[in-house]
Scaffold this active site. Structure first.
Site, PDB file in Angstrom:
ATOM      1  N   LYS A   1      61.554 -90.303 -32.065  1.00  0.00           N
ATOM      2  CA  LYS A   1      60.148 -90.830 -32.024  1.00  0.00           C
ATOM      3  C   LYS A   1      59.665 -92.146 -32.664  1.00  0.00           C
ATOM      4  O   LYS A   1      58.485 -92.399 -32.641  1.00  0.00           O
ATOM      5  CB  LYS A   1      59.296 -89.469 -32.179  1.00  0.00           C
TER       6      LYS A   1
ATOM      7  N   THR B   1      53.586 -85.862 -23.617  1.00  0.00           N
ATOM      8  CA  THR B   1      52.253 -85.313 -23.161  1.00  0.00           C
ATOM      9  C   THR B   1      51.114 -85.775 -23.963  1.00  0.00           C
ATOM     10  O   THR B   1      49.865 -85.699 -23.344  1.00  0.00           O
ATOM     11  CB  THR B   1      52.376 -83.994 -22.862  1.00  0.00           C
TER      12      THR B   1
END
Ligand SMILES: *Cc1c(COP(=O)(O)O)cnc(C)c1O
Length: 841
Positions: free
Chosen positions: A582, A684
């Site tokens: 990430k 999301t």
């Protein structure tokens, strides 16, 4: 629909509407003495048997929550009655995680009771926000996968689909994160210390789960007793899932493990008191704690039993329901099973559903293999969530031999038949057998759960277009070639009720003011905002809403933690689990470069910025913990440097959770979605930011690609290598080149390794140098840094033009409609499950 619903937070209906509203839910003035006020007073008094004046805020929260539960309970019962009567095909969503967060405000909102309750609170002198604060987050998940399950059950209830979520009721959810000296520490999350007003225990619907071995204490340690079968009990705890408008109230059923009451009395009477009780302890420990690993399979025995326990309890429950509803006089017509039940596996965690359903159909129902196999496959469907090899579950064969010998036998037979088929179809392709087999050969043979789930179901889907593509063409290419019709994409979404209507009242009001409130249940209606991008009045509304959300957040942060942030600075956020892929480190390098620029050139013009980071690291993931340490030291050093005061600030917010996300996301101007392309399946939080009026700076990865398409690439700040380029440049990626040839990259790294951020802890960041510079960096941080800075420059340029910025915010908002989980669920319902709404009269 629901056009009579006032927009969030607007004027409330008159007092007389209270009785009407309650009546709508079947508990009006006749049943209870007049109003919700009376419900509340009764709960406050009788639940605690305490002097009204002496109860504290927690008791008040429980009384309010119980009153709301009273209001919804008749609808809840009626929903189940309707399903029993109509006997529709039902969806069963099996997931080891449901990251639901808090329920009170969400349930009040979905029941359309918010104006009533808030007004009643005012009337009673109740501090409504303080009441809401009393509810702990239900942290029964790690991150995106668990939050997706929570958004899905919200959408299914709102869309009136007959659906049920099945999961585990962990006594301890995801650990509580505290930061000491910059380091993460974990504390247990004892969220059930106080009784939870939302759950209903249903001991009458207990099921039994059989295991092939027992557990025993010998000489103080817990051992496995081979060959002596034992059993566990699964007790269901139900939670209401209120659809928007309150018409449908579905159930989230969470299982708790318990020991049978008739534990080994023989051992007991022989004087082995402790070991007889230890077996009981083992059973009850099973659902004690959620494994805190995100995107990693730790391969622990207890986790394996947890997964089987979820599967065994849930299938026993749904098969029992199928029998009850579909047996006229004699046995049910088992061929109707796929017409009555769609079982969705959220990742391979519940993948043992394949052999478990086979076992039930073969051994209990006594069908023949071919029919059992046909029914199993047509009932099950599988969602893949990640391509990371370390996340793919593979369970050692010996564990199955010990615990689930019959399941192992079934898996081996599935594999024998499957490999025969492969040999017949690809006679000249010997290598394929080894690749597609359900068993990984080696010193220790292991079951490949993804292969088992694909072979044993009728549907495999990925969670964003690029992810589904890579799944099909790289990760399980051979299987996709054999069963192309089983593969599809279902791009993730999030519920606009929690993530926009509830989390961001000022923005929700602004939208409703412009286009009405249809967007709440049909987010595609946000498209209507597109022409308003050029409407100055509407742009001002949106900018004012953002400013209000930022002030609210700054006020909360100051009162909760003492940290002061300036809402007139750009709020730039990256909040998610801490993981190398990430790339929080890439973001941190960007900040160090900006810091260097200001140090070099104190007079340069730069819009003042506040960088927020938040996220938990898996307790055993040492590098991720070092990244947290670095972010905290970065924050501390910058705070202590008068040269950049008021221009640059870094804040690491501890304890990232759903409630914190609900506060921070509405207040954010810039959303960072910067994973190495090809690694983030969907994401999301990217969607939550988009529908809350943030602009995205991000890589071409996961659903961010589709978000940019929806908003128009020109309204996005995309940068960096594509997934194809990442795959192609792996072999020659050379971090040293970037260090040697990019002055700002070098200066940033030099500053870090000069111990500028670790003056009193020399060497603490050496592991970062190791990953970033010495070739071991799979995630290619340095390859994207200059492109990131370039995108950041474009972003700041736009920020200097408030009208241009606001215009892009509106175009992003207008394009975010696709990312409602209602759209995702509509696709699952039509293309995988074949289920229809079953409205509750
Ligand atoms: C939405 C959400 C996530 C998922 O975030 P990603 O950035 O998609 O990884 C994780 N945790 C919480 C609490 C969330 O609300």
């Amino acid at each position: 629909m629901d056009s009579d619903r006032p927009a969030a937070g607007t004027a409330t209906p008159g007092a007389a509407d209270m009785g009407k509203l309650l009546q709508q839910y079947g508990c009006g003035p006749i049943r209870f003495t007049g109003s919700g006020d009376a419900l509340y007073e009764r709960h406050l008094m009788f639940d605690n048997v305490a002097d009204r004046a002496a109860v504290g805020p927690r008791e008040r929260y429980e009384a309010v929550a119980r009153s709301v539960r009273d209001v919804l309970s008749q609808r809840w019962v009626r929903t189940e009655q309707t399903y029993e009567r109509e006997n529709p095909k039902r969806v069963y969503y099996l997931s080891m995680e449901f990251l639901i967060g808090r329920s009170l405000a969400n349930n009040v909102l979905n029941l359309l009771l918010d104006p009533v309750v808030e007004r009643a609170a005012v009337g009673k002198g109740l501090d409504w926000l303080a009441v809401l604060e009393q509810e702990p987050d239900a942290g029964l998940g790690n991150g995106g996968l668990g939050r997706l399950a929570a958004c899905f059950i919200d959408s299914m209830a709102t869309m009136e689909l007959p659906a049920m979520g099945y999961g585990l009721r962990y006594e301890y959810g995801i650990f509580k994160q505290t930061i000491r000296d910059g380091w993460q520490h974990e504390r247990p999350d004892n969220w059930l210390r106080r009784p939870d007003p939302w759950e209903i225990a249903r001991p009458d619907e207990m099921v039994e789960v059989r295991l092939g071995c027992s557990f025993e204490v010998r000489g103080g340690t817990l051992g496995v007793v081979v060959g002596r079968p034992s059993s566990l009990l699964g007790v269901p705890y139900d939670r209401p899932v209120v659809g928007y408008g309150g018409k449908t109230v579905n159930t989230l059923r969470l299982w708790v493990a318990a020991a049978p009451d008739d534990f080994d009395f023989q051992a007991f009477s022989a004087g082995e008191f402790v070991s007889a009780l230890a077996e009981r302890l083992t059973a009850e420990s099973l659902t004690r704690v959620l494994y805190p690993d995100d995107s990693t399979s730790m391969g622990q025995g207890l986790r394996f039993v947890q997964e089987y326990f979820l599967v065994a309890c849930s299938l026993a429950d749904l098969v029992r329901r199928f029998r009850r509803r579909n047996s006229g006089r004699g046995d049910p017509d088992w061929s109707a099973l796929p017409a009555k039940a769609a079982i969705q596996l959220n990742d391979t965690h519940p993948g043992l559903a394949v052999p478990e359903l086979m076992r039930i159909l073969l051994d209990d129902v006594r069908l023949d293999w071919d029919q059992a196999w046909d029914l199993t496959r047509r009932t099950l469907a599988y969602t893949n969530h990640t391509l990371l090899p370390e996340a793919l579950e593979k369970w050692p064969l010996p564990w199955l031999a010990l615990l689930l010998p019959r399941h192992l036998e079934i898996i081996l037979e599935i594999n024998r038949r499957f490999l025969d088929e492969v040999r017949a179809r690809f006679p000249d392709d010997g290598g394929r057998i080894g690749r597609v087999s359900l068993i990984e050969e080696g010193a220790e043979r292991r079951i490949r759960m993804a292969n088992l789930a694909i072979v044993g179901s009728h549907s495999t889907n990925g969670v964003a277009a690029i992810h589904s593509h890579l799944l099909r063409t790289v990760t399980v290419k051979d299987l996709a070639e054999m069963f192309p019709e089983r593969f599809s994409n279902k791009t993730n979404g999030v519920t606009p009720r929690r993530w926009l209507l509830l989390a961001n009242p000022p923005l929700a009001r602004g939208i409703t003011g412009a286009i009405g409130d249809g967007w709440i249940t049909d987010l595609a209606e946000l498209e209507k905002l597109k022409p308003l991008a050029d409407d100055r009045g509407f742009r001002d509304t949106i900018i004012r809403a953002k400013r209000e959300a930022k002030s609210r957040f700054a006020d909360w942060l100051r009162s909760a933690s003492g940290i002061v942030v300036d809402p007139d600075t750009i709020f730039d956020s990256q909040v998610k689990r801490i993981h190398e892929y990430k790339r929080q480190l890439l973001n941190a390098l960007r900040v160090v470069v900006l810091y260097n620029r200001l140090r070099e050139n104190p007079d340069m013009e730069m819009a003042p910025r506040t960088f927020f980071f938040s996220g938990k690291a898996a307790p055993a993931y040492h590098l991720a913990k070092t990244i947290i340490k670095f972010l905290n030291n970065l924050a501390g050093t910058i705070d202590g440097d008068p040269a950049v005061r008021g221009r640059l600030k870094v804040v690491f917010l501890p304890e990232y959770c759903v409630s914190l996300a609900e506060r921070l996301i509405p207040a954010t101007d810039v959303s960072n979605q910067i994973s190495t392309a090809g690694y983030e399946a969907s994401g999301t939080s990217n969607m939550k930011f988009m529908m809350n009026g943030a602009l995205t700076i991000g890589t071409r990865d996961g659903a961010t690609i589709e978000m940019a398409e929806a908003a128009g690439e020109e309204n996005f700040f995309m940068f960096g290598l594509t997934a194809e380029q990442v795959a192609g440049s792996r072999s020659w990626y050379d971090p040293r080149w970037h260090y040697d040839n990019e002055p700002e990259t070098r200066a940033a790294l030099d500053l870090i390794f000069s111990e500028h951020f670790s003056r009193y802890e020399p060497g603490v960041f050496d592991p970062l140098r190791q990953t970033l510079l010495t070739g071991g960096d799979h995630y290619m941080h340095l390859a994207d840094l200059t492109a990131y800075l370039e995108a950041d420059r474009r972003l700041l340029e736009l920020y200097a033009d408030p009208a241009g910025w606001a215009r892009k915010v509106v175009l992003n908002l207008a394009g975010s409609g696709k990312f409602s989980s209602d759209r995702t669920i509509a696709e699952y319902a039509a293309e995988i499950w074949d289920v229809k709404p079953c409205p509750v009269p």
